[in-house]
Design a protein around this motif. Sequence first.
Motif, mmCIF file in Angstrom:
data_model
loop_
_atom_site.group_PDB
_atom_site.id
_atom_site.type_symbol
_atom_site.label_atom_id
_atom_site.label_comp_id
_atom_site.label_asym_id
_atom_site.label_seq_id
_atom_site.Cartn_x
_atom_site.Cartn_y
_atom_site.Cartn_z
ATOM 1 N N GLN A 173 -59.361 58.108 -25.802
ATOM 2 C CA GLN A 173 -59.828 56.998 -24.973
ATOM 3 C C GLN A 173 -61.081 57.327 -24.177
ATOM 4 O O GLN A 173 -61.736 56.424 -23.675
ATOM 5 C CB GLN A 173 -58.703 56.518 -24.036
ATOM 6 C CG GLN A 173 -58.335 57.484 -22.927
ATOM 7 C CD GLN A 173 -57.230 58.452 -23.303
ATOM 8 O OE1 GLN A 173 -56.989 58.727 -24.470
ATOM 9 N NE2 GLN A 173 -56.539 58.974 -22.303
ATOM 10 N N GLY A 174 -61.433 58.589 -24.017
ATOM 11 C CA GLY A 174 -62.607 58.948 -23.239
ATOM 12 C C GLY A 174 -62.322 58.904 -21.746
ATOM 13 O O GLY A 174 -61.212 58.615 -21.315
ATOM 14 N N ASP A 175 -63.357 59.191 -20.951
ATOM 15 C CA ASP A 175 -63.196 59.259 -19.501
ATOM 16 C C ASP A 175 -63.626 57.996 -18.777
ATOM 17 O O ASP A 175 -63.279 57.786 -17.628
ATOM 18 C CB ASP A 175 -64.008 60.442 -18.946
ATOM 19 C CG ASP A 175 -63.481 61.772 -19.446
ATOM 20 O OD1 ASP A 175 -62.262 61.891 -19.654
ATOM 21 O OD2 ASP A 175 -64.303 62.688 -19.636
ATOM 22 N N ASP A 176 -64.405 57.150 -19.427
ATOM 23 C CA ASP A 176 -64.978 55.984 -18.761
ATOM 24 C C ASP A 176 -64.240 54.705 -19.149
ATOM 25 O O ASP A 176 -64.818 53.766 -19.688
ATOM 26 C CB ASP A 176 -66.473 55.870 -19.121
ATOM 27 C CG ASP A 176 -67.196 54.852 -18.258
ATOM 28 O OD1 ASP A 176 -66.747 54.615 -17.116
ATOM 29 O OD2 ASP A 176 -68.192 54.283 -18.733
ATOM 30 N N VAL A 177 -62.916 54.690 -18.898
ATOM 31 C CA VAL A 177 -62.104 53.520 -19.221
ATOM 32 C C VAL A 177 -61.349 53.074 -17.974
ATOM 33 O O VAL A 177 -61.195 53.839 -17.030
ATOM 34 C CB VAL A 177 -61.107 53.811 -20.383
ATOM 35 C CG1 VAL A 177 -61.855 54.086 -21.672
ATOM 36 C CG2 VAL A 177 -60.176 54.955 -20.030
ATOM 37 N N GLY A 178 -60.878 51.850 -17.966
ATOM 38 C CA GLY A 178 -60.181 51.293 -16.810
ATOM 39 C C GLY A 178 -58.679 51.446 -16.870
ATOM 40 O O GLY A 178 -57.963 50.810 -16.114
ATOM 41 N N THR B 182 -55.439 48.840 -14.255
ATOM 42 C CA THR B 182 -55.690 48.700 -12.816
ATOM 43 C C THR B 182 -54.877 47.524 -12.327
ATOM 44 O O THR B 182 -54.550 46.602 -13.073
ATOM 45 C CB THR B 182 -57.185 48.472 -12.533
ATOM 46 O OG1 THR B 182 -57.632 47.342 -13.278
ATOM 47 C CG2 THR B 182 -58.011 49.688 -12.888
#
Length: 129
Positions: free
Chosen positions: A104-109, A125
């Motif tokens: 998913q990577g680091d820049d996800v919500g 969130t």
Amino acid sequence: MTSKFTELAIDCADPEGLAGFWCLVLGYVVQGREEGLVTIGSPQVPEGKERPGPVPPTLTFARVPEGKSVKNRLHIDVNPTDTDQAGEVARLLALGARHADVGQGDDVGWVTLHDPEGNEFCVLTTRCP
């Protein structure tokens, strides 16, 4: 004509244990038990009270002999109702969830976790103001 989403069936090794985990995550209760099968759902609404919104689907956990071997093609997303995302992730980790890396990577919500049997799910969130 349409269909209504009413139940999600989840194969697992330990229906009682996994049902218990998801009851704590979602505030659900056990609605039925059979040999190797546990169904959980939203608590019954007391007579004279109204349920806000639609009735959520039940989850049915069925014992199967094979174990999980690959990433889920379907997963559950949850939204915190009375805390922020970080608080909910901490609560779920304390209940037995584990962090998951599914690319998913680091820049996800969202935060991707594994339940006690390794099934991926995401904590979004909060939708509360």
